[in-house]
Structure formats: structure tokens, C-alpha cells
Design a protein around this motif. Structure first.
Motif, short mmCIF file in Angstrom:
data_model
loop_
_atom_site.label_atom_id
_atom_site.label_comp_id
_atom_site.label_asym_id
_atom_site.label_seq_id
_atom_site.Cartn_x
_atom_site.Cartn_y
_atom_site.Cartn_z
N ILE A 102 10.81 -13.56 -8.82
CA ILE A 102 11.08 -12.31 -8.11
C ILE A 102 10.81 -11.11 -9.02
O ILE A 102 10.24 -10.09 -8.61
CB ILE A 102 12.53 -12.29 -7.60
N SER A 103 11.21 -11.25 -10.28
CA SER A 103 11.00 -10.14 -11.23
C SER A 103 9.52 -9.87 -11.45
O SER A 103 9.07 -8.71 -11.46
CB SER A 103 11.68 -10.48 -12.57
N VAL A 104 8.76 -10.94 -11.64
CA VAL A 104 7.32 -10.79 -11.89
C VAL A 104 6.62 -10.16 -10.69
O VAL A 104 5.81 -9.23 -10.82
CB VAL A 104 6.68 -12.15 -12.24
N VAL A 105 6.94 -10.67 -9.50
CA VAL A 105 6.30 -10.15 -8.28
C VAL A 105 6.66 -8.68 -8.06
O VAL A 105 5.84 -7.87 -7.61
CB VAL A 105 6.73 -10.99 -7.06
N SER A 106 7.88 -8.32 -8.42
CA SER A 106 8.34 -6.94 -8.20
C SER A 106 7.71 -5.95 -9.19
O SER A 106 7.40 -4.81 -8.84
CB SER A 106 9.87 -6.86 -8.32
N VAL A 107 7.51 -6.40 -10.42
CA VAL A 107 7.05 -5.49 -11.48
C VAL A 107 5.54 -5.49 -11.64
O VAL A 107 4.94 -4.47 -12.04
CB VAL A 107 7.73 -5.87 -12.82
N PHE A 108 4.89 -6.60 -11.32
CA PHE A 108 3.45 -6.74 -11.60
C PHE A 108 2.59 -5.62 -11.01
O PHE A 108 1.68 -5.12 -11.70
CB PHE A 108 2.96 -8.10 -11.09
N PRO A 109 2.84 -5.18 -9.77
CA PRO A 109 1.98 -4.11 -9.22
C PRO A 109 2.04 -2.82 -10.03
O PRO A 109 1.12 -1.99 -9.97
CB PRO A 109 2.55 -3.89 -7.81
N PHE A 110 3.11 -2.63 -10.79
CA PHE A 110 3.27 -1.38 -11.55
C PHE A 110 2.92 -1.55 -13.03
O PHE A 110 3.09 -0.62 -13.81
CB PHE A 110 4.72 -0.89 -11.42
#
Length: 238
Positions: A69-77
Motif C-alpha cells: 500500500i505504501s509503495v502504490v501510494s507514494v510511487f506516482p509522486f
């Protein structure tokens, strides 16, 4: 159904599901019964080890869920992919160590294990209660011998006698000790044994006759009932 799945996902995310007592008991019961169908002598201790292993598997999945969840949430930014990858690996290590020592181990020792031991004790108590109920529903050894006596007499086989040979035969049929059966045969065939019965034993014998009567009445076996009554008259009354 969707609402239930969301609730289960939420419970897993907050790490409530693996330490929920109902879930632990249900999982223990299902796992133990499945293993008992495969291995008749499968002990509760073996199922206990399986559930402990399952707990630690759940911690891994819980940890991976948080990382995912952390990776998916932060990756676009994220900017630099290399820096992001390095940061993710470092954060993953730190997060796992943090969760392992502050959450997973603490929950394991303070919540999961006490609830698991309680679930095992509850399961074993219920098994013992069911076994006791089965024993109570079973005919007494004396009633079994009385019934065999009736069938032996009404069939005119006249095989039964107060002998070790007959005791061994009934032992094979009923799975009870030959010595105990021999004592019951002596009681049926030997007048001196019946004369020595104490009042407490007379009451017990009377109950055994009642058990045998119920079986014969269910079978509507009139000749058998008459035969049993004839034998009962030879015993002292309570």
C-alpha cells in the motif's frame, strides 16, 4: 458478501483477525478435525504448532500488505526511480524490524498464545463432554451380557456359560475386559453370587435389567422380554 470481505480485509489490515478468539478457535477446530481424518492419532499439540506457524505467516502477509500500500501510494509522486528503490528497501527493513519487535512479538505473547491455549482447552473440554455423553448413552456391560443371555436362550443355542471361553467370546464382541464379563456371567449363573449382592449392587443390577428391557421393548421381542423376566426373578429385589 462484499461487506463481509471488506470487514475481513479491515480486520487483517489492523491485525485484529489473526488474534480474534473466534477465528482462532474455528481455525483450530477445522484444522484439527481435518488432520484427524488423515491421522487418527493426530494430537492437539501438532495442530497448535500449525496455528503458531500460521500466525507468523500472517505477520508476513500483513507486513507485505503495508509495504504494498505504501509503495502504490507514494510511487506516482516519486522522482528518481533509483533513489525511490533504495528508500523503499531501507524503509522496508526498518518497518519490518519495528513491527516485529513492537507489534508482532508482543501480540503473539500477550494475545495470540493465551487465546490459542484457551481455544485448545475449550476444544478438549467439549471433546471430553461428548465422550462422556456417549458413554452415558451406551449400555452397561451387565446389560450387554443380559441381552446376549436372552438371545442365547431364545435362539436355543444354549452356548453361554460362566466360563473363560464364553467371557473371551463376549470380550471380542463388546470390547470389554474378559474379567468383567466373567463376573457378570457368574452373577447370572451362580446363585451364591447373587445371594452375596449388597443393596447398592442390587440397585445397579436392577438398572441393568431396565436397560436390557428397553432394548427388547424397542425390538418388540416378546419372547426375549419373558426370558429376561424369568432371569430377573432369580435376583434379589432392591
Amino acid at each position: 458478501m462484499t461487506s463481509l470481505k471488506m470487514q475481513q480485509l479491515k480486520s487483517f489490515f489492523t491485525f485484529d483477525s489473526p488474534v480474534n478468539y473466534y477465528n482462532i478457535y474455528k481455525q483450530f477446530s477445522q484444522t484439527h478435525n481435518q488432520q484427524r481424518r488423515l491421522y487418527a492419532n493426530w494430537p492437539p499439540e501438532a495442530t497448535r504448532h500449525q496455528l503458531i506457524n500460521e500466525y507468523w505467516n500472517n505477520t508476513i502477509w500483513h507486513y507485505l500488505l503495508l509495504i504494498g500500500i505504501s509503495v502504490v501510494s507514494v510511487f506516482p509522486f516519486s522522482g528518481d526511480p533509483t533513489a525511490f528503490l533504495f528508500s523503499t528497501v531501507l524503509l522496508s527493513i526498518v518497518l519490518y524490524l519495528f513491527l516485529h519487535y513492537t507489534v508482532y512479538r508482543r501480540v503473539f505473547s500477550r494475545e495470540f498464545m493465551p487465546k490459542l491455549e484457551t481455544a485448545i482447552a475449550t476444544y478438549e473440554d467439549r471433546e471430553r463432554s461428548q465422550l462422556e455423553k456417549c458413554k452415558q448413552d451406551q449400555l452397561s456391560n451387565r446389560a450387554l451380557v443380559l441381552l446376549y443371555y436372552v438371545f442365547d436362550k431364545t435362539s436355543k443355542a444354549n452356548y453361554l456359560a460362566p466360563s473363560d471361553k464364553c467371557a473371551d467370546l463376549l470380550h471380542k464382541l463388546y470390547g470389554v475386559s474378559p474379567k468383567g464379563i466373567k463376573n457378570e456371567l457368574d452373577l447370572i449363573y451362580k446363585k451364591d453370587k447373587r445371594a452375596k449382592l449388597e443393596s447398592r449392587h442390587i440397585v445397579e443390577v436392577s438398572k441393568s435389567f431396565e436397560e436390557a428391557y428397553k432394548v427388547l421393548e424397542t425390538m418388540q421381542f416378546e419372547d426375549g422380554i419373558k426370558c429376561l423376566k424369568s432371569l430377573e426373578q432369580q435376583f434379589p429385589r432392591p
